[in-house]
Write a protein that holds these residues in place. Structure first.
Motif, short mmCIF file in Angstrom:
data_model
loop_
_atom_site.label_atom_id
_atom_site.label_comp_id
_atom_site.label_asym_id
_atom_site.label_seq_id
_atom_site.Cartn_x
_atom_site.Cartn_y
_atom_site.Cartn_z
N PRO A 56 6.26 -3.56 -16.36
CA PRO A 56 6.20 -3.77 -14.91
C PRO A 56 6.04 -5.23 -14.53
O PRO A 56 5.68 -6.07 -15.39
N ILE A 57 6.31 -5.52 -13.28
CA ILE A 57 5.98 -6.84 -12.73
C ILE A 57 4.53 -6.78 -12.26
O ILE A 57 4.12 -5.82 -11.61
N VAL A 58 3.78 -7.81 -12.61
CA VAL A 58 2.38 -7.87 -12.19
C VAL A 58 2.27 -8.92 -11.10
O VAL A 58 2.80 -10.02 -11.22
N TYR A 59 1.60 -8.56 -9.99
CA TYR A 59 1.49 -9.47 -8.85
C TYR A 59 0.10 -10.07 -8.74
O TYR A 59 -0.90 -9.42 -9.10
N THR A 60 0.03 -11.26 -8.20
CA THR A 60 -1.28 -11.90 -7.98
C THR A 60 -1.91 -11.32 -6.71
O THR A 60 -1.24 -10.67 -5.90
N ALA A 61 -3.18 -11.58 -6.54
CA ALA A 61 -3.88 -11.13 -5.34
C ALA A 61 -3.24 -11.75 -4.10
O ALA A 61 -3.13 -11.10 -3.06
N GLU A 62 -2.79 -12.99 -4.21
CA GLU A 62 -2.18 -13.66 -3.06
C GLU A 62 -0.87 -12.95 -2.68
O GLU A 62 -0.57 -12.76 -1.50
N GLU A 63 -0.09 -12.61 -3.72
CA GLU A 63 1.18 -11.92 -3.44
C GLU A 63 0.93 -10.56 -2.79
O GLU A 63 1.61 -10.18 -1.83
N ILE A 64 -0.04 -9.86 -3.30
CA ILE A 64 -0.35 -8.53 -2.74
C ILE A 64 -0.82 -8.67 -1.29
O ILE A 64 -0.41 -7.91 -0.40
N SER A 65 -1.64 -9.69 -1.06
CA SER A 65 -2.13 -9.91 0.29
C SER A 65 -0.99 -10.32 1.23
O SER A 65 -0.92 -9.88 2.38
N PHE A 66 -0.06 -11.14 0.74
CA PHE A 66 1.14 -11.53 1.50
C PHE A 66 1.94 -10.27 1.87
O PHE A 66 2.36 -10.08 3.01
N ALA A 67 2.10 -9.43 0.87
CA ALA A 67 2.88 -8.18 1.08
C ALA A 67 2.21 -7.30 2.12
O ALA A 67 2.87 -6.74 3.01
N LYS A 68 0.89 -7.19 2.04
CA LYS A 68 0.18 -6.30 2.97
C LYS A 68 0.22 -6.86 4.39
O LYS A 68 0.27 -6.08 5.36
N LYS A 69 0.18 -8.17 4.50
CA LYS A 69 0.27 -8.77 5.83
C LYS A 69 1.64 -8.44 6.45
O LYS A 69 1.74 -8.08 7.63
N ILE A 70 2.68 -8.57 5.64
CA ILE A 70 4.02 -8.21 6.12
C ILE A 70 4.06 -6.75 6.53
O ILE A 70 4.61 -6.38 7.57
N GLN A 71 3.45 -5.90 5.73
CA GLN A 71 3.42 -4.46 6.06
C GLN A 71 2.67 -4.22 7.35
O GLN A 71 3.08 -3.40 8.18
N GLU A 72 1.57 -4.95 7.55
CA GLU A 72 0.80 -4.80 8.78
C GLU A 72 1.67 -5.19 9.98
O GLU A 72 1.74 -4.46 10.98
N GLU A 73 2.34 -6.34 9.84
CA GLU A 73 3.20 -6.82 10.93
C GLU A 73 4.36 -5.86 11.20
O GLU A 73 4.84 -5.74 12.31
#
Lengths: 481, 481, 481, 481
Positions: free
Chosen positions: A343-360
């Motif tokens: 699998p691809i492993v993501y950093t906490a920053e990447e996950i947080s970036f992704a979640k912000k996009i999802q929130e928006e």
């Protein structure tokens, strides 16, 4: 991909993917070489991707993007032919000689009007400009990177044969591959590969929808709408009746069919009986046969509507896609390499970036899906999307990969995908694709039996069908500057 | 008359009508004779009318009514030919010989479902049975009375030539006169006359609308509406599209055009894609030319709708009427006789009966209009109604009278008209018509120049047009018992 | 069953079915008893079936058929309650006492207009009369036969509890079971069973479609269509717009939805703006939730169409079915008994009769399918058909059987099914059903754990849902003679 | 005038018009003065007209044209107020003081896209630019010329009172006069005059159509048209249903009604369920009452269509015109002056120019109509055209003149009218209008009784109605440069 892929979430696999990696079998030297190559050239490939991301050129206007890729390939020693199929931004880059010939395709056209910075909230980079809302900057570079990795091995004599990269423009519009396939550019390949940015990682085992893109115009006779409407023949009447007929046809097509349209022209001023009206429409079904049957009915509906309104109707096919011919043997070979890579492993920053996009984007904040899940069975009816890879898959066996480059349920063709494609989430997916594609090409070069199995499945599936694409003779119309 | 006539009220003339009568010019002996005849035979004619009123037989089933009239004529010495034009209830009754030949027409068909007693409130005589809602019991007898009055004078040698009464059935349906005109039964006439019950007295100077009565059927292919609707071709889809097209055509026809329809068949059960559907429709315009142009478009709409739904469409003309060819010279001759006769004067009881009907019908309680008003100018577009007298008026000069037999604004084709036609209000109008028609026929027999003037106006107006009626070959379909 | 079942042919099993029978496990004495009972009473049951086949009475008019069944049950010692749920032709027949209570349902209504002799070519028995085109003569008698077989065992003390037969009328129309379920007649049952004539033998594992049957009426204002159409409000305009709206809705419902309609009233004569118009429509989907969502939209479409045409619209629900709640535990129990019984074996004459019917019906001449195939997995979306057994299945666990009584691909609801239901092909299927149902009831009486498992699956599936059927208060309208 | 006037040709009067002139009655000194003034200043007025013809500025962008007229008036001694009613290109120019106050209006907006040279064949002056296809360059200058002629007499003390010129922009679009009438700018006038270029000379006795100009927008919910159309609400569905409803309404409006529309927005790309759609529509009838009744129905249709498609509908009124309130007393006064002036006589070159235009326009080559015909009776229903003079005519008695400036049957709003307006045919008409209007104003200043008669007819006709124009509060939207 012209239309987003419905994300099938298999988060349950994320946890176990570390284990998969841990138990990774011994990897061959040649595969190790391509993985290492991708990691060493990582920054160079990312720079090239970011450059194309910044150009964000739309269909058939990808002049700088196409040149950047072609120049890069040339610099790496490929023989480059530019302007193939009479499209200035299409090219072929080749290295090596003799059989087998393995092809790999790359796209690089952007979408209009969705310029975006690399921020997790909507913010245009250049207001009004285009953006890579389908991740084609990653697509083109990721594929080319894999081709170059193979070139290294050919050059070193570790593989034998020819690697060929196809620069395929205008996927989002007329479908450059449809023209290139029609012109026979893929005919001598043993196998062809492609990948596409997505919200999951998978060796594709699903088909796509066949579709026809066409317009219907109506031409009547103008008259003063108040003084003598009885001397007019309303093109708009024809159009309205046509649409009524299409909506009635919905009862009489199979549930897998989709028909959708917009009105592009519906008269100028109320005071004049409209002498011109135009509909732009798509018809889709799981298979080309189905789509053709529906299209025949739509033609009759256009004829009938014209007759009813006393106006001329003209149906003009603009383009179309075949459904993708799945190749399970190829998918299985690819799947093995995905399982090796893990699998691809993501950093906490990447996950947080992704979640912000999802929130928006008002979708669940579930982050990113970097897992590898087992090969899925092929469904009878594909998800509702079409691609010009479909046409290629009817002239050569095709292996398709999707790799995560955006958050789960990210709205495709939007600023959200543009944002990720210009930062590490997109970059990681691209390098991953480079590795997986190159590894699978190593298998294809090395294993004659694999090529034979793939070809034999291909021949059985296409059953002698000869490609008849839905495009006019000659090149596509090149949009004016 | 198939469709009610818009009442134009000229009450202001009522007051002066006594004066008109007072100043009546000297009346010739022959006219005096027909007036006296009508008054002497009044009760006999009323009895015959009441008998037909009670039969209340509908179109082409007027067996007893037709027989009563034909027998009466025969008893009076007419040569009667029954079953002309292959219609059992059509007949011709003739007396005298040689030229001139003057014709006069009588109708006697009732309307279904409006049985009514001679009361000023709604009360069925025989529930569910027919009723004379268009006053044809009066029409037939009033005309025949006039013919017999003329016969007396011919028999006495006071006039010379032939009088011919036409028993014309089915005005409310297929239009018996259309068949009789097609078959040439009116061809040798010098002039023809008719009258019609109404809410006013007038020598008609207005045309009527030309019309075509037709059906459109759609034939498709049944299928299970839930299991495999894609194997069905819906006739109902064709019908719905056809109607949409017709409604769009409304914008593109002249304001004088009328198109109206009902759906006669629209499928059996929801579970089956309907394989059959049927529309019954009328198209009308001020002139036959106009109606033909519209009908051509409607045919194309039916074709186009069938093509759109993938079903067969069939347009079947059932019947049609020409517009009435007005003859002003004839109307002027008639008008002079109306002015001699003066207005109809009603009793307090009759006025009260009329007002009660108006109260029940929710129209102003203005009583009865017995006045004679001056000849009206011919309007460009007729009121919206059609009659099979129209076809006759294209083969022979036609003089048409209307006489009050019902209250002002009485709803035509309703119980209100049935009620009046069976009592003194209707009777008075009928005897008035007998007198006016007979007086005008006296003029026609006596004045060659009048006949010439009428003929010459007629020839100018029809301008060589040869009758082409909108009916199939052969007789009309006779309804089963 | 209201709508034919798509035949899934598994001919490959036919060959092996003899083997299945050969290896039949030991059969318990009680099961042997019911099998023997069915064979001994075979002729009696066939006679009763043939009597009802000859009556061929349609929905809610099954007076003789209902009486024949109820009398037979009474004669066999059942306590019979007639006229339940205020339907004269519904009844309940009960034997035994105490728990468990096992129910079994029988239908006996015919279809109008498909009278047919027992010949393999189309030939009406009484032209215009009804016919058992859905095999309900077999259905009612087959079920009652099984109930009586169980009664024998109860009477002999070999089983303990209550057997209850439900005479359920009008399946082809309002759905008698919907009323009986609403009225709580099934509430105290442990399990209920039913079967249905078909073209294959199977323990049913598929759901059916939920549906709503309703009418939409439009009421406007009449006016003379030529003289003053501007004073009219066309109910037919409302209807046409409503249908246009429904056809547009097709794009915006899931592919499993079906909507279909016919026009029952579309105006009387073209000359009058129609003041009344009526559509009869069904909406279906895989589940009641889905169908309700669509129905809400259809109601809005009716409202909107009325508003557009300036007329009143009224939506009237006539009836509706729940989707069938599958019970796999019950189906498995039934399947075991089918495998014990083995396939139906046909004579050469029967196969030839079947093939002749297929020839006449223009379907492949593949004969009859008497095989037993393994239990099928439940599909996400059912075949497109609905049944009033659906409502029963939401108040009590339901086990459904289908048995071959007609040739493969025979057109259901047609003369072909009528013909077979009156001769040995139908009879064989009926007796087979009697055996299989009785055997399964033996299991249900004898095995408390089986009843518990079935109940527990049922409770899990219905998840607390309380039945709210789509019917008006009170009994259904009983059709006039 | 927004929409061309149907030319009624009365060529028979041309020959006799010389005679009319010959027998011209004695002309008063004041009338002689204004005629002489118009002839003396002819070249100056033509130059000003040609300047505005060359500017050819469209609605609310008539900056240079408006300035040229206002500057000219100012130079002649008028008190000029610019930018009235918040429209930068509207102005009022006044001279004199006290009562009576006589107003006269002038327009000067061009039409887009019909630039043309002064040649009798189609040839753009500046391709793509506007052109005076309605002759408003002549209209503005001709009226202003008449106002200045009156000013001379006021200045000389030969008349007493106030002359006021209204510079009224945007007749072809929002209707500047509607805003100026709403704002009370005409309230203190005794009488107002205007004229319009045409294909004949007449003192207008006909009304114009009342109309409402509005948009209907639909707002739904986007969704992927192939993947989940069931989650979308199509604004375009709402629009299509709306139009179907409008076309059905045609049967139920009076023949004088006109409804016409165009589709301005019908979705962006086929792949997305359209969330926005827009119709631009006009409704007209002979009177405001009629148009309001129809508009109420159209609003209901929009509501209903929105409800049917599950989307929001919004009806936005943009502007509207009252029907013109005819003033026969005023028309009679004007007619007398036309008869004094006699017909316009054309040169052979002008006639040949006109015929060439007719040839190019494919209408009969009948040349020019310079005749004066007797006052026409007012028809019940006006020709089908609307004008913002209508609103003015409901606040002040209005006298309207039309004068020939283009060939018989010349297609209005086309290059043909532009061509004539820039050369002698147009110039002659303009100077003729200046004379006729000034002469009539002389009558109005001199004859108190005439003013009283005109006012009294006006008050009787408007019957206390208070102007409620169809415009939003505030000024019209000024188009961006």
């Amino acid at each position: 991909m012209k239309y987003y892929r419905t994300a099938v979430m298999l988060l349950l696999f994320i946890g176990s993917s570390g284990a998969v990696r841990a138990q990774a079998k011994k990897i061959s030297a040649t595969k190790n070489a391509v993985i290492k190559f991708a990691e060493q050239r990582q920054q160079e490939l990312i720079n090239l991707s970011d450059e194309i991301w910044a150009h964000a050129e739309t269909a058939l206007k990808e002049t700088k993007s196409s040149k950047a890729l072609a120049d890069y390939a040339e610099a790496k020693g490929f023989r480059v032919t530019r302007g193939v199929s009479n499209m200035p931004t299409a090219f072929v880059a080749e290295f090596g000689e003799g059989k087998p010939i393995i092809g790999i395709m790359g796209e690089y056209d952007a979408l209009p009007g969705i310029s975006q910075q690399t921020t997790p909230t909507k913010a245009a980079l250049k207001p009004g400009a285009g953006g890579h809302g389908c991740g084609h900057n990653l697509f083109g570079v990721g594929s080319l990177g894999a081709a170059i990795a193979i070139k290294e091995l050919l050059q070193q004599g570790k593989l034998k044969g020819t690697i060929r990269f196809y620069g395929t423009p205008a996927e989002e519009a007329v479908g450059g591959k449809v023209y290139m396939a029609r012109d026979g550019l893929f005919n001598d390949l043993d196998v062809c590969l492609d990948w596409h940015p997505d919200v999951e990682i998978a060796a594709n085992t699903q088909s796509s929808q066949a579709m026809i893109d066409f317009t219907v115009t109506f031409t009547g006779k103008a008259a003063h709408a108040a003084a003598d409407p009885w001397n007019g023949k309303s093109a708009l009447d024809g159009l309205e009746l046509f649409l009524h007929g299409v909506n009635m046809l919905r009862e009489h097509v199979r549930p897998s069919v989709r028909m959708h349209y917009v009105i592009q022209s519906g008269g100028d001023v109320p005071n004049v009986v409209p002498e011109y009206a135009k509909v732009w429409m798509w018809v889709r079904d799981s298979k080309r046969d189905g789509v053709e049957q529906v299209f025949l009915r739509v033609r009759e509906i256009a004829n009938g509507a014209g007759m009813m309104a006393g106006v001329e109707s003209t149906v003009t096919v603009q383009t179309g896609d075949y459904e993708l011919l799945v190749n399970l043997k190829g998918a299985e070979a690819l799947q093995k390499n995905l399982e090796i890579l893990g699998p691809i492993v993501y950093t906490a920053e990447e996950i947080s970036f992704a979640k912000k996009i999802q929130e928006e984007s008002e979708v669940p904040q579930t982050g990113l899906n970097g897992a590898i899940h087992p090969l899925k069975p092929t469904r009878k009816d594909p998800d509702n999307g079409s691609t010009d890879v479909g046409d290629v898959s009817w002239v050569v066996p095709e292996i398709s990969l999707v790799v995560t480059t955006a958050p789960i349920e990210a709205p495709w063709h939007s600023w959200a995908v543009v944002a990720c494609g210009g930062m590490s989430i997109g970059h990681k997916g691209m390098i991953y694709a480079t590795k997986a594609l190159a590894m699978t090409m190593v298998d294809l070069f090395e294993q004659e039996q694999l090529r034979k199995n793939i070809r034999s499945e291909f021949e059985e599936r296409r059953a002698g069908h000869v490609l008849k694409p839905y495009i006019p003779d000659g090149p596509p119309p090149i949009p004016a500057e």
